[in-house]
Scaffold this active site. Structure first.
Site, short mmCIF file in Angstrom:
data_model
loop_
_atom_site.label_atom_id
_atom_site.label_comp_id
_atom_site.label_asym_id
_atom_site.label_seq_id
_atom_site.Cartn_x
_atom_site.Cartn_y
_atom_site.Cartn_z
N ASP A 118 -8.56 -5.47 6.15
CA ASP A 118 -9.14 -6.28 5.07
C ASP A 118 -10.01 -7.40 5.62
O ASP A 118 -11.02 -7.76 5.00
CB ASP A 118 -8.03 -6.85 4.19
N HIS A 137 0.80 -1.22 0.00
CA HIS A 137 0.00 0.00 0.00
C HIS A 137 0.84 1.28 0.00
O HIS A 137 0.29 2.36 -0.22
CB HIS A 137 -0.94 0.01 1.20
#
Length: 257
Positions: free
Chosen positions: A180, A51
């Site tokens: 997530d 990320h």
């Protein structure tokens, strides 16, 4: 000051001994901030390739910046892909966090990607940064047994297969991706939801049942302490980006409000 390669891998040994390892996430992708972070005293640092805006060209100066630091560098790869992992091995990473592992087969692929044949499928280069450009005579003999693999569970399928994943030979640690996982369980943005917390504790328990340590990212202190009480041994208690944002906002507010 240590130089590459670092054998034996003290971080891998500490995880195997179930010694609590407190770390920090790094997403600023800058060698100066990484060098400062390396002086803070954390046991390990994740340099994020999933990320954060990192790649080979940004990872190398950050690894150089951590030379001599007591903090073990861990790289989170962008995906569980053998060529990407091979390139990160060649520049000097030994500790790998593999995102979104859902099956035993995916865990096995991650392990194989980091091992030279016959144990794995890592491509062979005789001269790269990790072996000090061909000057380490026993690099091939030492490399396979000094790689750390941490697999990240962050989906319902991963939770369902946690026992098979944890039992995979070569997997050193089970890491939970709380954000997530929360999204996968229908609670996007709410990792504190009871369903998510129950799943996290279940993952920790199953990892322990297979003799594997567990870890998680927990930038909120109360969460980090709770996870440590639940048996996590590999806990990121914050991120450089989060600390920088919070500190600069607080400083501005002190004088502007």
């Amino acid at each position: 000051m240590e130089s590459l390669p670092v054998f034996p891998n003290k971080f891998k040994a500490a995880l195997a001994a179930k010694q609590v390892q407190i770390g920090c996430w790094s997403a600023l992708s800058n060698p100066i901030s990484t060098e400062v972070l390396g002086l803070a005293g954390f046991d390990w640092l994740v340099l994020d390739g999933e990320h954060a805006p990192n790649d080979i060209s940004t990872f190398i100066p950050q690894l150089m910046a951590l030379k001599g630091s007591a903090s073990a560098p861990v790289v989170r790869v962008p995906t569980n892909e053998p060529v990407i992992i091979k390139r990160l091995l060649d520049i000097g990473f030994y500790n790998f966090l593999i995102p979104f592992v859902e099956t035993k087969e995916e865990a096995e692929q991650a392990v194989a990607s980091t091992r030279y044949p016959p144990e794995g499928i890592r491509g062979v280069s005789v001269s790269h940064r990790a072996n000090m450009f061909g000057t380490v005579a026993d690099y091939f003999a030492q490399s396979n047994k000094n790689i750390t693999i941490l697999v990240q569970i962050e989906s319902q399928q991963g939770v369902d297969n946690v026992d098979a994943i944890a039992a995979t030979e070569g997997v050193d640690c089970i890491f939970v991706g709380p954000s997530d996982l929360a999204a996968a369980l229908g609670h996007l943005g709410n990792a504190s939801h009871p369903d998510v917390q129950k799943a996290i504790q279940h993952i920790f328990n199953r990892a322990s049942a297979h003799g594997k340590p567990s870890g998680i990212l927990a930038p909120v202190e109360a969460d980090a302490r709770r996870y440590l009480e639940w048996g996590a041994t590999f806990v990121a208690v914050g991120s450089d980006l989060g600390v920088f944002r919070s500190a600069t906002q607080k400083l501005a507010d002190t004088f502007k409000k």
